[in-house]
Every structure is written in structure tokens, then in C-alpha cells.
Design a protein around this motif. Structure first.
Motif, PDB file in Angstrom:
ATOM      1  N   ASP A   1       0.813  -1.216   0.000  1.00 48.29           N
ATOM      2  CA  ASP A   1       0.000   0.000   0.000  1.00 48.29           C
ATOM      3  C   ASP A   1       0.845   1.264   0.000  1.00 48.29           C
ATOM      4  O   ASP A   1       0.429   2.281  -0.554  1.00 48.29           O
ATOM      5  N   GLY A   2       2.018   1.206   0.647  1.00 49.29           N
ATOM      6  CA  GLY A   2       2.868   2.391   0.666  1.00 49.29           C
ATOM      7  C   GLY A   2       3.651   2.577  -0.619  1.00 49.29           C
ATOM      8  O   GLY A   2       3.706   3.671  -1.180  1.00 49.29           O
ATOM      9  N   LEU A   3       4.251   1.497  -1.129  1.00 55.13           N
ATOM     10  CA  LEU A   3       5.090   1.576  -2.328  1.00 55.13           C
ATOM     11  C   LEU A   3       4.427   0.977  -3.569  1.00 55.13           C
ATOM     12  O   LEU A   3       5.023   0.974  -4.643  1.00 55.13           O
ATOM     13  N   LYS A   4       3.200   0.459  -3.398  1.00 59.07           N
ATOM     14  CA  LYS A   4       2.457  -0.154  -4.513  1.00 59.07           C
ATOM     15  C   LYS A   4       3.235  -1.318  -5.124  1.00 59.07           C
ATOM     16  O   LYS A   4       3.198  -1.548  -6.337  1.00 59.07           O
ATOM     17  N   LEU A   5       3.949  -2.041  -4.290  1.00 58.60           N
ATOM     18  CA  LEU A   5       4.726  -3.188  -4.730  1.00 58.60           C
ATOM     19  C   LEU A   5       3.946  -4.455  -4.408  1.00 58.60           C
ATOM     20  O   LEU A   5       3.757  -4.797  -3.243  1.00 58.60           O
TER      21      LEU A   5
END
Length: 331
Positions: A38-42
Motif C-alpha cells: 500500500d505504501g510503495l504499490k509493490l
């Protein structure tokens, strides 16, 4: 580098969007996945998951949560045991291997779930099938300096009152980690602090592989109803402070990853081997190696060889354990 949480909490700007409870719960359940996805969309899941592949062994993937789905479907149909034959939808889904291995997998699922279904079918909450979810609160909930929005995923309605159910059919009670306990505690605390449910008991049931616990917080609920208005105010302040701290830890982790990993932190809080929980050992998968690999990617191979990070992990684990302690001494 993983950091330790700070105690100071800055006032929250009420003009900012509220915290999404779904994301808070997701963080405490699987912090590495929440931060990286969710933070880095990884999304490692997209790399590892192949939808048209068939399992090559007799065990369903944990990612599919098949035991939970089968349990809910059986309750919906008011079955106290799974059918002898695998349902047609499951045979055609590719979630289990075909042929003899699939037959063995189905037999193992029946052996796992039938005792739990027998217990659950005797509960009044399941007398009419699977209960209805608790309605989503339209406005964000205000808890101290924080605002929370979103549904409570484990909250259901029974005879007009709230009821929380943690459904963990693949785990034994001794293996339920801090993340699962925080997930349940936060939802219960949010309901307990909601004026709309001030007169309700807010029972919490935990259904695990080795049986049912019907009310995890019965003692605290009893104290709540035995107290006069002043006593309830003290209990409310106490509970609110615990929730505020859990939200502050979550918020800090979004900016700087903390030394918190549910399985390893649970071991640290209990004084058990951090290395064993993180790296695993003989016939034991360490948290570092959980698929699809978020924890290893976030923290590295052996982060707790560093004494600073080891201390940060231990201290935060101890603090989280204290926040969940609602025993006699909690004031």
C-alpha cells in the motif's frame, strides 16, 4: 533500517482524512505486506500468483483461505459437518489438486473443520445461518485525537447487538500471534467505546483449530457493567489510551518501518527465540520466508542480529503485549 516507535504523539489534524480501519488492521496482521503493497504499490502477489495453475500437493494455499470459505458456506447452509463428497464448485475451481490428491485434501479439510462446525452449529448466533454484518458507521469514529473510518470486518449482528468472531480454523490457540490478537482487540475496543453500543456486552468469540472460546473479554465487560458512571469513565479513558497508542504506532510505521513482525514479535514478547521465529528451523518456516516474500524484502535476511534492532523489536513487542492486557490490574 527498522526503527523504534516514539512515545510522543502529535495532535492529529482533523482536516486530514481519517485513518482507514482496514489499513490499520492490515498493518498489524502483516506489516511488511501492508507497507510495501500500500505504501510503495509493490505487489509480490501478482508475480507469484498464477490463477490458472493447479495445486501440486494435497494442501490448499493459505492465500485462498479455503477453510474459512468452507466454514462460512456450511454455516450458511446450516450444516454441522461438511458433505462426504467435495462440492462441485470446489472440484471445478482448481483450488485443490485433482484426482486422488484432491480427495485426500478434501478428507483433511473435513477432519479439520467438522469438529468446529459441530461446536459452531450449537451457538445461538448461528441458529439462522451466517449472521448479518454490523452496519458501517457513516461518520468517522472519534477516539481521542484520532478519527477512524470503515467497517469492522469481524463484527456481526446478533439480536440487534454486536458480536465479534475471529475465525482461525487453521491455527491452534497457542499459535495465534500478536497481529491476530491486535486485530480482534482493536475492533472490540472500537465497539466498546461507541456510545451506540454502551448497553451491549460486545462478546468476542474465537474459533480456532482446537476449539471455541466464547468471550475473550468477559472479565472486562463485567467490570464495565458493574461500574458506576465515574468508574465507566475511568475504564473508557484507559481503553481509549490503548487504542490511541496502537493507532500512533501504525501511523509512525507508515513513515518509517518499525521493528514489528507478528510471529517474531510474539516470540519476543514471550521470551522465546527471536531467531527461530524469524528464520525458522527444522520443519518450521520462519516469518522471513513466508510467501510471497514481503517480510524478507522489507527487513532483510537477519535484521535482528543488530543489537539496536533486536532491542527495538523486543521493546515494541512488550509494549504491544501490555496494551492487550485487560486483566485485573488494568485501571
Amino acid at each position: 533500517t527498522l526503527s523504534a516507535p516514539v512515545q510522543a504523539q502529535m495532535p492529529v489534524d482533523t482536516a486530514q482524512p481519517p485513518l482507514e480501519l482496514r489499513e490499520v488492521l492490515s498493518y498489524y496482521k502483516d506489516p511488511a505486506r501492508q507497507l510495501l503493497r500500500d505504501g510503495l504499490k509493490l505487489r509480490l502477489d501478482d508475480v507469484d500468483a498464477v490463477d490458472d495453475s493447479e495445486p501440486l500437493d494435497a494442501s490448499p494455499s493459505r492465500r485462498d483461505q479455503l477453510p474459512q470459505r468452507l466454514f462460512r458456506e456450511a454455516i450458511r447452509l446450516r450444516q454441522s459437518r461438511l458433505p462426504d463428497r467435495m462440492p462441485a464448485w470446489l472440484e471445478q475451481s482448481g483450488l485443490l489438486a485433482s484426482g486422488l490428491m484432491g480427495t485426500h485434501a478434501w478428507a483433511a479439510l473435513r477432519e479439520q473443520l467438522d469438529p468446529l462446525l459441530a461446536q459452531a452449529s450449537a451457538l445461538a448466533q448461528f441458529a439462522h445461518g451466517w449472521p448479518r454484518p454490523l452496519p458501517v458507521v457513516a461518520q468517522p469514529r472519534q477516539i481521542g485525537g484520532w478519527r477512524l473510518a470503515g467497517a469492522l470486518p469481524d463484527a456481526w449482528r446478533h439480536e440487534g447487538a454486536p458480536w465479534l468472531l475471529a475465525l482461525l480454523p487453521t491455527r491452534k490457540h497457542k499459535d495465534i500471534d500478536l497481529g491476530q490478537r491486535i486485530r480482534l482487540f482493536l475492533q472490540w475496543a472500537v465497539l466498546r467505546l461507541d456510545p451506540a453500543y454502551a448497553g451491549d456486552a460486545v462478546p468476542v468469540s474465537l474459533l480456532a483449530q482446537d476449539g471455541l472460546v466464547e468471550d475473550l473479554h468477559a472479565h472486562w465487560n463485567a467490570r464495565w457493567f458493574d461500574a458506576d458512571a465515574a468508574g465507566q469513565a475511568v475504564l473508557r479513558t484507559n481503553l481509549e489510551a490503548r487504542v490511541e497508542r496502537l493507532l500512533a504506532v501504525y501511523q509512525q510505521a507508515q513513515a518509517a518501518p518499525l521493528a514489528y513482525f507478528p510471529k517474531t514479535s510474539t516470540a519476543a514478547a514471550a521470551g522465546k527465540s527471536i531467531e527461530g521465529a524469524w528464520a525458522g528451523g527444522y520443519h518450521q518456516t520462519g516469518e522471513r520466508d513466508y510467501a510471497p516474500g514481503y517480510a524478507r524484502l522489507l527487513a532483510g535476511e537477519a535484521p535482528f542480529d543488530d543489537p539496536v534492532q533486536r532491542t527495538a523489536l523486543h521493546d515494541l513487542a512488550q509494549e504491544l503485549e501490555r496494551l492487550l492486557d485487560l486483566g485485573e490490574g488494568a485501571q
